[in-house]
Write a protein that holds these residues in place. Structure first.
Motif, short mmCIF file in Angstrom:
data_model
loop_
_atom_site.label_atom_id
_atom_site.label_comp_id
_atom_site.label_asym_id
_atom_site.label_seq_id
_atom_site.Cartn_x
_atom_site.Cartn_y
_atom_site.Cartn_z
N ALA A 35 0.83 -1.21 0.00
CA ALA A 35 0.00 0.00 0.00
C ALA A 35 0.86 1.26 0.00
N TYR A 36 1.97 1.23 0.74
CA TYR A 36 2.85 2.39 0.78
C TYR A 36 3.50 2.62 -0.59
N SER A 94 -3.65 4.39 -4.82
CA SER A 94 -3.59 4.28 -3.36
C SER A 94 -4.55 3.21 -2.84
N GLN A 95 -4.13 2.55 -1.76
CA GLN A 95 -4.92 1.51 -1.12
C GLN A 95 -5.26 1.93 0.31
N LYS A 96 -6.40 1.47 0.78
CA LYS A 96 -6.87 1.84 2.11
C LYS A 96 -6.13 1.03 3.19
N VAL A 97 -5.47 1.74 4.09
CA VAL A 97 -4.84 1.12 5.26
C VAL A 97 -5.15 2.02 6.46
N ASN A 179 9.35 4.94 7.40
CA ASN A 179 8.26 4.24 6.74
C ASN A 179 8.57 2.75 6.69
N PRO A 180 7.56 1.91 6.49
CA PRO A 180 7.78 0.46 6.51
C PRO A 180 8.71 -0.05 5.42
#
Length: 204
Positions: A35-36, A94-97, A179-180
């Motif tokens: 997602a990031y 973009s993805q929802k997290v 960030n991850p």
């Protein structure tokens, strides 16, 4: 958690088990990392369909008698300069997290870094350089057997950042920019001792 200064154990730092002793959740970490990366995509690619390409309003040649395959427009996808069948259009990747998932993934990553001995703590006084000194930073990192290193500080330190700029395998960031993806990518993470409390405040 052990504290290291120039490859010598300088003591033990107490850290929250809620962040640094969690089970590694591989599917969740993968989802958050994907997602990031997806959010960083520009999504500005654009192509034209046959209806959007300029020209081609007239039939290029008569239907029969030419020996060629029939054609109605020079802007057909079969022709050079024609439109695309499945034309790419601007889109949002973009993805929802949600926050709970993101925090859980970050705690899972930190815990795994500790288990793999890829996260070490350094004294905050070590990183304060009076002037940019790349040689001094190389000397500091030499005992650590990591190919790539990310150093996390609490606040921006201009001289320290300039010292690391000429080392391609070293990156300096602050607690606000971690960030991850970077946590997973680097071989080792050096954390300033004061950052541990900031991490606990951010992800608990």
């Amino acid at each position: 958690m052990q504290q290291f200064v120039e490859n010598t154990k300088a003591g033990v730092i107490q850290a929250s088990d809620a962040i640094f002793s969690q089970r590694f959740n591989d599917p969740l970490v993968h989802q958050v990392v994907v997602a990031y990366l997806a959010r960083s995509r520009a999504g500005t690619q654009a192509q034209k369909t046959r209806s959007e390409v300029r020209g081609g309003g007239i039939k290029p040649f008569r239907q029969k008698g030419t020996g060629r395959a029939r054609a109605g427009s020079i802007r057909s996808p079969l022709w050079k300069g024609g439109g695309k069948v499945f034309a790419a259009k601007p889109r949002d990747y973009s993805q929802k997290v949600n926050k709970k998932m993101y925090r859980a993934a970050m705690c899972s990553i930190f815990s795994e870094l500790v288990r793999q001995d890829r996260l070490r703590v350094i004294d905050s006084n070590v990183i304060f350089f009076s002037e940019p000194k790349t040689r001094e930073l190389i000397r500091l990192l030499k005992p650590i057997n990591w190919r790539t290193v990310m150093i996390i500080t609490n606040e921006s330190n201009r001289n320290f950042e300039l010292s690391a700029r000429n080392i391609p395998t070293v990156t300096v960031c602050t607690i606000r920019t971690i960030n991850p993806v970077d946590l997973v990518k680097f071989d080792g993470i050096l954390v300033v001792d004061s950052v541990i409390r900031s991490i606990e405040e951010s992800f608990i």
